[in-house]
Design an enzyme around this catalytic site. Structure first.
Site: not given
Ligand code: GLN
Length: 549
Positions: A141, A148, A191-192, A223, A356, A383, A509, A511
């Site tokens: 991709e 650009d 698109t053209q 077209k 976070g 986390c 993590h 997820e």
């Molecule tokens: N800020 C926290 C740390 O650095 C948690 C990091 C996070 O949630 N990815 O441990």
């Protein structure tokens, strides 16, 4: 021989090139082919790790600890392509590598130029992924929009590869927009122009994926084909799907995209097996059970900032035959007291606090975790969300009012979460940020162990701070149980609330490893617990209260 498919984008950004590329990957896998995915990003940053989630969405972490663009997360959800730092290529990396070689004198004093040196390095990087044993196709991709300035060296490398490997080994797919104007008319001119621009660079697209609100009528496809030199059957309508993004592979399959691609590449192919994707769509369209999960975080304004978490919750829903409704809650509003918790969490079946960095909004998260614990609402902390459990427990149960993480309060009296080097000898870890996959040991008779059903698990990390070993035992004794540790027992990997319906936090993590057709066990169990609690608290009793407002 490994074949290459390049996916470029035209007209404007944000048309869903990543999803289109990933969907094509899933279709080719459904035919039994081994696919590799690569994202090429024309920005000069070396990786996405230091880019703001506000600007760039989530940072996706691979097993080998690469901090990459969130498109790699789409690849992980739609395909089985192994993903590592090799699968994410940025302009910054390419120039850094070429300049390093120049400094080492590898170019023997020759003038180092975009063509051939930068383009050679791009081709080398792309081919190194596809050269893996047993790979049938590599889908690349190309980020950005044709035209650009930044993407030019990459497109030039694509042109060269088509020339060198031949039309039956390389396919160019171009995603464009067919806008609808005031009277509902669909317009093909952008698109053209976009294809014209691509052809000026020397790339004739083989397949066009045309984004439009509705399926394109045949006369319009005819077209577009006429003006762009693309066969009409290869002008594919990428219309807006109604149910879920996971319908997109099926939408393309219905129009024969996989057949067109495989025929052009001269491949023999078996029937497609898309039962897993069909099941996902069936649950989303057919289930009459909806679980409402609150995600309490600080980057909630931007829909992509917790992308993998949001998707993993949907996957957890699919595994439980129910839909998941996400309620995004700004932890800063809770922190400032702008929101009353009773009102915020009314009708919520489960609370998740994602990862976070930085202290803003953390006290709002602590309040949310406390609410979940005291009201027996299923809680999942990821986390930072697990560190918040520690801060909350130390404050409310152990009575350490100023308990905190040294990330937010370096001088506090009770640093229950602290830097890695404060907990153990960091020599073994080779740096302060724990990044990438490592093993965790799940302890007997814990919720997490019963969820995974195994002792050793491998999950990805991205954090600097750890639960303090000084407070670990006191927390355990007070009822915040350690469910998982690092393999050598030195660090806490998971915690759970004793006597609670389902309250669990993980330092890693999960997820990043969840797929719609194969939900991560923790998300499956969490959404399952939320669904059961919803039934227990009777949704009917809750609904009228919500609709009064
Ligand atoms: N800020 C926290 C740390 O650095 C948690 C990091 C996070 O949630 N990815 O441990």
């Amino acid at each position: 021989m490994n074949k290459y498919i390049f996916v470029t984008g035209g007209v404007c950004s944000s048309l869903g090139k990543g999803i289109a590329a990933a969907s094509l990957g899933s279709l080719l896998e459904s035919r039994g082919f081994a696919v590799r995915m690569i994202k090429v990003d024309p920005y000069i940053n070396v990786d996405a790790g230091t880019m703001s989630p506000y600007q760039h969405g989530e940072v996706y972490v691979t097993d080998d600890g690469a901090e990459t663009d969130l498109d790699l997360g789409n690849y992980a959800r739609f395909t089985c392509s192994p993903l590592s730092r090799d699968n994410s290529i940025t302009t910054g990396q390419i120039y850094q590598e070429v300049i390093r070689q120049e400094r080492e004198g590898r170019y023997l004093g020759r003038t180092v130029q975009v063509i051939p040196h930068i383009t050679d390095r791009i081709k080398q990087r792309i081919r190194s992924v596809g050269d893996d044993h047993g790979v049938d196709m590599t889908i690349v991709e190309v980020g950005g929009t044709v035209g650009d300035i930044e993407s030019f060296p990459f497109l030039e490398a694509v042109r060269q590869m088509i020339h060198e490997l031949g039309k039956t080994n390389v396919l160019a797919v171009h995603l464009t927009l067919i806008p609808e104007v005031a009277n509902g008319e669909l317009k093909t001119k952008p698109t053209q122009h976009s294809v014209k621009e691509l052809r000026e660079i020397g790339i004739q697209p083989d397949v066009l994926l045309c984004r439009a609100p509705v399926s394109l009528p045949d006369d319009l496809r005819r077209k577009i084909a006429l003006f762009t030199n693309v066969d009409m059957e290869a002008v594919v309508s990428a219309y807006d799907v109604q149910s879920t993004l996971y319908e997109i592979p099926l939408m393309y399959h219905r129009q024969g995209l996989d057949t067109i691609v495989l025929e052009r590449l001269g491949m023999e192919f078996p029937e497609a097996d898309l039962t897993g994707w069909q099941h996902v769509v069936d649950v989303v369209t057919g289930s009459d059970c909806t679980v409402r999960i609150a995600v309490v975080g600080k980057y909630i304004d931007l829909s992509d900032s917790y992308k993998s978490v949001d998707e993993a919750l949907f996957h957890g829903g699919i595994a439980n035959d129910c839909k998941v409704e996400l309620v995004k809650i700004d932890s800063e509003r809770i922190e400032k007291g702008d929101d009353d918790l009773e009102r915020v969490f009314r009708g919520i079946d489960g609370i998740l606090i994602p990862g976070g960095f930085g202290g803003r909004g953390v006290n709002g998260m602590v309040a949310a975790a406390r609410y979940a614990r005291e009201h027996d609402i299923p809680y999942f902390g990821i986390c930072l969300g697990m560190q918040v459990m520690v801060i909350e427990y130390a404050r409310s149960v152990l009575g350490f009012e100023d308990a905190d993480s040294t990330e937010f309060a370096p001088e506090c009296d009770h640093p229950v979460v602290g830097l890695l080097e404060e907990q153990i000898d960091v020599k073994n870890y080779g740096g302060t940020m724990r990044l990438g996959a490592s093993h965790s040991r799940l302890l007997p008779d814990t919720l997490i162990r019963s969820v995974y059903g195994t002792e050793i698990v491998t999950e990805r990390h991205r954090h600097r701070y750890e639960v303090s070993n000084t407070y670990r035992q006191r927390l355990n004794e007070a009822g915040l149980i350690t469910g998982g540790v690092t393999e050598d027992y030195s660090l806490v990997e998971s915690l759970e609330w004793d006597g609670h319906r389902w309250g669990l936090g993980v330092q890693f993590h999960p997820e990043f490893r969840s797929k719609p057709v194969d939900a991560h066990p923790l998300f499956r169990a969490f959404v399952g617990a939320a669904r059961d609690s919803a039934h227990a608290s009777s949704r009917e009793a809750v609904a009228p209260a919500l609709s009064e407002e």
